[in-house]
Scaffold this motif. Structure first.
Motif, PDB file in Angstrom:
ATOM      1  N   ASP A 262       7.049 -39.352  13.888  1.00 49.87           N
ATOM      2  CA  ASP A 262       6.408 -40.310  12.992  1.00 49.87           C
ATOM      3  C   ASP A 262       7.102 -41.663  13.087  1.00 49.87           C
ATOM      4  N   LYS A 269       7.931 -48.089  11.117  1.00 45.21           N
ATOM      5  CA  LYS A 269       9.112 -47.862  10.291  1.00 45.21           C
ATOM      6  C   LYS A 269      10.267 -48.719  10.804  1.00 45.21           C
ATOM      7  N   ASN A 312       2.462 -39.790  15.811  1.00 45.77           N
ATOM      8  CA  ASN A 312       2.049 -41.042  15.170  1.00 45.77           C
ATOM      9  C   ASN A 312       2.777 -42.231  15.808  1.00 45.77           C
ATOM     10  N   ASP A 339       1.496 -45.426   8.068  1.00 43.05           N
ATOM     11  CA  ASP A 339       2.670 -44.571   7.885  1.00 43.05           C
ATOM     12  C   ASP A 339       2.411 -43.482   6.831  1.00 43.05           C
ATOM     13  N   ALA A 340       1.321 -43.583   6.122  1.00 42.11           N
ATOM     14  CA  ALA A 340       0.945 -42.490   5.203  1.00 42.11           C
ATOM     15  C   ALA A 340      -0.031 -41.590   5.962  1.00 42.11           C
ATOM     16  N   GLU A 341       0.466 -41.076   7.104  1.00 50.64           N
ATOM     17  CA  GLU A 341      -0.388 -40.344   8.043  1.00 50.64           C
ATOM     18  C   GLU A 341      -0.503 -38.864   7.704  1.00 50.64           C
TER      19      GLU A 341
END
Ligand code: BES
Ligand code: MN
Ligand code: ZN
Length: 486
Positions: A262, A269, A312, A339-341
């Motif tokens: 991620d 990030k 991701n 990022d809210a995957e």
């Protein structure tokens, strides 16, 4: 390819002094003298009482003291091991003491030990919990290190007992190798742990049937939320469905978040600490661990496991903030943050899970940074729509000391995921995100009994613990197995 427990567990009805081994483990209660062991003490010319009478060893929890027996009894050494005060003795303290003993002996390259169960039985506890701690502690992940340091873990522990513990020990060995399996999957870096590797891990399990939906099949089913997560990566997404059925009952569906890396995607990030985001598939690894233990022990069950695996990454075709995707349920979602995957992949998985008319859906996911902010490494957050089910999970948590703590899903959280352009949005930012992320999932669970476990804080630790070496913890395997048994 994977670590399996190399330590073997035996039982014997022999007396402690008559059983030859490198070290005899003698558990002690703090401040309780040595009356229980007076016969052994006598054979050792009162060596033990001399030590307990001095201040060298008091029996404090996880305190150790090693003696050489100089041929007076069959074991070459005696390891005094503190369990702490009898009133405070718990199953988990016993697991921890087992972990302490195994690591201590392993550091001394001692490979063959026996365990006296006198005190453990008198505390109405089981030596099997001690053994669970020994097995869980003996894990290491060194497959990427040069072979100049060969692994010298414990080889053998014999429990000295009059009881027949065969079935329980067999279960505990299967449980520990399932935890090892999950830890290995999580510790393996994302260049080698891709969605396709998770497929191979699933296929390695005997008696588990595995179906994999590729991008095309997932598209046909309308899994637009799940697929949107994988768009930036060259690794093809794999929607993995495992079935183990040896009982004709409604299934329990276990959904494990399986983001093999991620990066945050376009909502990238910060680079500091990003290497840890290989552990964003720890939920999926826990589900694989559960299937391994259940199938290897032929436990009667009907369980379905779903791993919506994807990577991701940002890229020319990645999802962008503001994009709107359509989920399998028909609900549309505005992607505020790529990022809210996790919740995007879980939304389609929960919808898919409902096809099986399950008695319950349990999802387990490293879903929010807010979870580790709230609990550190100490608990998984639990939310759901069924109090009875959550009570069972809480009981399982107490049995295993894989702690869960319930958080509320107040209706007011509905506002947090309201979108101006779509049915829902995937985040409203950091405030309340531990709960609003679960509320998002609840919209897809509908009336099906459902629990969400956020393991972002517990799936990885940076410091060794008595029975959990640093790195991937394998959290969820023991908890979910205990839950399923209920
Ligand atoms: N995988 C992360 C959550 C995470 C963070 C797990 C740290 C383990 C350690 C998840 O996909 C994520 O990035 N969540 C965001 C959501 C935010 C954008 C609303 C978070 O929690 O910061
Ligand atoms: Mn993320
Ligand atoms: Zn994530």
């Amino acid at each position: 390819m994977y670590n399996s427990c190399i330590m073997k567990i035996f039982t014997s009805k022999n007396k402690e002094t008559a059983f030859p081994c490198d070290a005899l483990i003698l558990p002690f209660i703090e401040g309780d003298g040595i009356n229980v062991y007076s016969d052994i003490n006598k054979s050792l010319n009162r060596m033990i009482s001399r030590i307990t009478a001095s201040s060298e060893f008091a029996g404090k929890h996880n305190e150790v003291c090693l003696l050489h027996t100089k041929g007076e009894i069959k074991p070459d050494r005696v390891l005094l091991l503190g369990l702490g005060k009898s009133k405070q003795a718990t199953r988990d303290k016993l697991r921890q003491a087992g972990g302490k003993a195994a690591s201590y002996l392993r550091n001394l390259k001692i490979q063959n030990a026996s365990l006296s169960s006198r005190i453990i039985s008198s505390l109405k506890l089981s030596p099997v919990d001690f053994i669970e701690g020994c097995l869980l502690a003996d894990y290491d992940f060194s497959k990427y290190k040069k072979e100049d340091s060969p692994r010298t873990g414990m080889k053998k522990i014999t429990v000295l007992t009059q009881d027949n513990l065969h079935t329980e020990i067999q279960w505990t060995e299967a449980l520990a190798s399932a935890v090892y399996f999950a830890r290995d999957l999580v510790n393996t870096p994302s260049n080698e742990m891709t969605p396709a590797s998770l497929v191979r891990a699933a296929r390695s399990l005997k008696k588990v049937s595995v179906k994999v939906l590729g991008e095309k099949e997932a598209r046909k089913l309308g899994m637009g939320a799940y697929l949107s997560v994988a768009k930036g990566s060259d690794e093809p997404p794999k929607f993995i469905v495992m079935t183990y059925k040896t009982r004709s009952v409604k299934p329990v569906v276990l959904v494990g978040k399986s983001i093999t890396f991620d990066s945050g995607g376009i909502s990238l990030k910060p680079s500091e600490g990003m290497e840890k985001m290989k552990y964003d598939m720890a939920g999926g690894a826990a589900v694989l661990g559960v299937f391994k233990a259940i199938s290897e022990t032929n436990t009667p069950a009907h369980i379905i496991g779903i791993l919506p695996a994807a990577e991701n990454l940002p890229g020319g075709s990645a999802s962008k903030p503001g994009d709107v995707v359509r989920t399998m349920s028909g609900k549309t979602v505005e992607i505020i943050s790529t990022d809210a995957e996790g919740r995007l992949t879980l939304a389609d998985s929960i919808e898919y899970a409902k096809r099986f008319k399950p008695s319950a859906i349990i999802d387990i996911a490293t879903l929010t940074g807010a979870c580790s902010i709230a609990f550190g490494n100490e608990a998984a957050a639990m939310m759901g729509n069924d109090e009875t089910l959550m009570k069972k999970m809480k009981d399982a948590s107490e049995d295993t000391s894989e702690n869960v703590w319930q958080m509320p899903l107040f209706d007011a959280y509905r506002d947090y995921i309201k979108s101006d352009v779509a049915d829902l949005k995937n985040t409203s930012g950091r405030s309340g995100s531990l709960v609003s992320s679960a509320y998002f999932l609840k919209e897809f669970a509908g009336d099906t009994p459902w629990i969400h476990l956020d393991i972002a804080g517990t799936a990885w630790i940076d410091k060794d613990r008595p029975y959990t070496p640093k790195g991937a913890t394998g959290i969820g395997v023991r908890l979910l197995l205990s839950f399923l048994k209920k």
